[in-house]
Design a protein around this motif. Structure first.
Motif, PDB file in Angstrom:
ATOM      1  N   THR A 110       0.833  -1.197   0.000  1.00 56.66           N
ATOM      2  CA  THR A 110       0.000   0.000   0.000  1.00 56.66           C
ATOM      3  C   THR A 110       0.875   1.257   0.000  1.00 56.66           C
ATOM      4  O   THR A 110       2.081   1.192   0.283  1.00 56.66           O
ATOM      5  CB  THR A 110      -0.909   0.024   1.231  1.00 56.66           C
ATOM      6  OG1 THR A 110      -0.084   0.155   2.407  1.00 56.66           O
ATOM      7  CG2 THR A 110      -1.735  -1.255   1.330  1.00 56.66           C
ATOM      8  N   VAL A 111       0.265   2.383  -0.308  1.00 61.13           N
ATOM      9  CA  VAL A 111       0.987   3.658  -0.302  1.00 61.13           C
ATOM     10  C   VAL A 111       1.546   3.937   1.085  1.00 61.13           C
ATOM     11  O   VAL A 111       2.691   4.391   1.241  1.00 61.13           O
ATOM     12  CB  VAL A 111       0.055   4.804  -0.748  1.00 61.13           C
ATOM     13  CG1 VAL A 111       0.756   6.153  -0.603  1.00 61.13           C
ATOM     14  CG2 VAL A 111      -0.390   4.594  -2.192  1.00 61.13           C
ATOM     15  N   GLU A 112       0.742   3.647   2.116  1.00 61.78           N
ATOM     16  CA  GLU A 112       1.189   3.895   3.481  1.00 61.78           C
ATOM     17  C   GLU A 112       2.387   3.013   3.840  1.00 61.78           C
ATOM     18  O   GLU A 112       3.341   3.475   4.480  1.00 61.78           O
ATOM     19  CB  GLU A 112       0.034   3.634   4.464  1.00 61.78           C
ATOM     20  CG  GLU A 112      -1.115   4.632   4.387  1.00 61.78           C
ATOM     21  CD  GLU A 112      -1.995   4.423   3.169  1.00 61.78           C
ATOM     22  OE1 GLU A 112      -1.906   3.322   2.554  1.00 61.78           O
ATOM     23  OE2 GLU A 112      -2.747   5.339   2.819  1.00 61.78           O
ATOM     24  N   GLU A 113       2.357   1.745   3.419  1.00 58.82           N
ATOM     25  CA  GLU A 113       3.469   0.844   3.697  1.00 58.82           C
ATOM     26  C   GLU A 113       4.728   1.281   2.958  1.00 58.82           C
ATOM     27  O   GLU A 113       5.835   1.220   3.495  1.00 58.82           O
ATOM     28  CB  GLU A 113       3.093  -0.585   3.286  1.00 58.82           C
ATOM     29  CG  GLU A 113       2.045  -1.220   4.187  1.00 58.82           C
ATOM     30  CD  GLU A 113       1.536  -2.549   3.651  1.00 58.82           C
ATOM     31  OE1 GLU A 113       1.056  -3.373   4.448  1.00 58.82           O
ATOM     32  OE2 GLU A 113       1.621  -2.755   2.417  1.00 58.82           O
ATOM     33  N   GLN A 115       5.458   4.376   2.019  1.00 59.92           N
ATOM     34  CA  GLN A 115       5.961   5.588   2.669  1.00 59.92           C
ATOM     35  C   GLN A 115       6.709   5.259   3.952  1.00 59.92           C
ATOM     36  O   GLN A 115       7.745   5.877   4.262  1.00 59.92           O
ATOM     37  CB  GLN A 115       4.797   6.532   2.958  1.00 59.92           C
ATOM     38  CG  GLN A 115       4.232   7.189   1.695  1.00 59.92           C
ATOM     39  CD  GLN A 115       3.030   8.066   1.998  1.00 59.92           C
ATOM     40  OE1 GLN A 115       2.349   7.907   3.014  1.00 59.92           O
ATOM     41  NE2 GLN A 115       2.744   8.999   1.100  1.00 59.92           N
ATOM     42  N   ALA A 116       6.208   4.275   4.694  1.00 64.42           N
ATOM     43  CA  ALA A 116       6.890   3.862   5.922  1.00 64.42           C
ATOM     44  C   ALA A 116       8.268   3.302   5.609  1.00 64.42           C
ATOM     45  O   ALA A 116       9.236   3.549   6.329  1.00 64.42           O
ATOM     46  CB  ALA A 116       6.041   2.823   6.658  1.00 64.42           C
ATOM     47  N   CYS A 119      10.617   6.254   4.648  1.00 62.44           N
ATOM     48  CA  CYS A 119      10.986   7.062   5.811  1.00 62.44           C
ATOM     49  C   CYS A 119      11.960   6.322   6.737  1.00 62.44           C
ATOM     50  O   CYS A 119      12.806   6.950   7.382  1.00 62.44           O
ATOM     51  CB  CYS A 119       9.738   7.469   6.590  1.00 62.44           C
ATOM     52  SG  CYS A 119       8.648   8.604   5.691  1.00 62.44           S
ATOM     53  N   TYR A 134       9.235   1.470  -6.722  1.00 65.46           N
ATOM     54  CA  TYR A 134       7.815   1.456  -6.360  1.00 65.46           C
ATOM     55  C   TYR A 134       6.995   2.366  -7.268  1.00 65.46           C
ATOM     56  O   TYR A 134       5.931   1.981  -7.750  1.00 65.46           O
ATOM     57  CB  TYR A 134       7.647   1.883  -4.902  1.00 65.46           C
ATOM     58  CG  TYR A 134       6.198   1.921  -4.444  1.00 65.46           C
ATOM     59  CD1 TYR A 134       5.533   0.742  -4.097  1.00 65.46           C
ATOM     60  CD2 TYR A 134       5.504   3.119  -4.369  1.00 65.46           C
ATOM     61  CE1 TYR A 134       4.213   0.762  -3.693  1.00 65.46           C
ATOM     62  CE2 TYR A 134       4.172   3.149  -3.955  1.00 65.46           C
ATOM     63  CZ  TYR A 134       3.530   1.971  -3.623  1.00 65.46           C
ATOM     64  OH  TYR A 134       2.219   1.999  -3.228  1.00 65.46           O
TER      65      TYR A 134
END
Length: 224
Positions: A110-113, A115-116, A119, A134
């Protein structure tokens, strides 16, 4: 086994290697088909030129107990290549092996994964690499092989060379990715590679002739 048998096998194995190179196969395929003949040679005491169907049945039945279906198929394809191009015999076993059909859903990050992951990655080259792969949907090997000349900033596309099936293709280049790659390139200025290896540090990256280490990229991502 006598010395003459081993010498004859070695000679035909070298012929096998020459044909593999002349047919323009990918290095991984060459390695797999060469390994197949070595493995069969060890199993049959280097007598593989006149194998009966029953012998092949025994061999591949034993092989599937210790190797994956993928390895078994590669060994079969390697022996098929050897039969056709080295022995000059027709291939008479088109349906000798039929691996079970397995349908798997791909793992979607996912986008959130994603981004994590970006970061949490402290090393700049790895962080930019993960973002690039990605954002453009590339395979790891495709990302590592990217060169400066593959980036078409005008048409907003990237030339992916020698991808799966030994084919080239173009993929869209997002504006954000282009910006990230431009800023990253300014840090190393390697004239050829987008992701030069880090063995010589930032100074060495400018003159590096090989990309980031595949194992390092995988290990860094898995350790986060």
């Amino acid at each position: 086994m006598n010395a003459d048998t081993k010498a004859e096998f070695d000679q035909r194995y070298q012929t096998h290697l020459k044909h593999l190179k002349l047919k323009g196969l990918q290095p991984k395929t060459i390695d797999a088909y060469a390994r197949a003949i070595r493995r069969m040679g060890d199993y049959f005491d280097h007598r593989i030129d006149n194998l009966a169907p029953s012998q092949l049945t025994d061999y591949f039945s034993d092989l599937i107990t210790t190797h994956s279906w993928s390895a078994v198929k590669l060994d079969l394809y390697g022996f098929k290549f050897y039969t056709l191009h080295v022995l000059g015999k027709p291939w008479a076993m088109p349906n000798f092996i039929k691996p079970p059909k397995v349908s798997r859903l791909p793992d979607i990050v996912t986008v959130e994964e994603a981004q994590a992951l970006f970061c949490a990655t402290r090393t700049l080259s790895y962080r930019v690499f993960y973002f690039t792969v990605y954002s453009m949907g590339l395979r790891l090997s495709e990302g590592l092989a990217l060169k400066v000349a593959d980036i078409d900033a005008v048409r907003r596309r990237v030339h992916i060379r020698d991808s799966k099936g030994n084919r080239d293709r173009f993929v869209p280049l997002p504006e954000a990715t282009l910006g990230v790659l431009r800023r990253f390139w300014q840090t190393h200025r390697n004239p050829e590679l987008l992701f030069p290896n880090r063995q010589g540090g930032l100074k060495g990256a400018r003159s590096a002739s090989t990309p980031l280490d595949r194992g390092g990229v995988q290990k860094n991502g898995l350790s986060i």
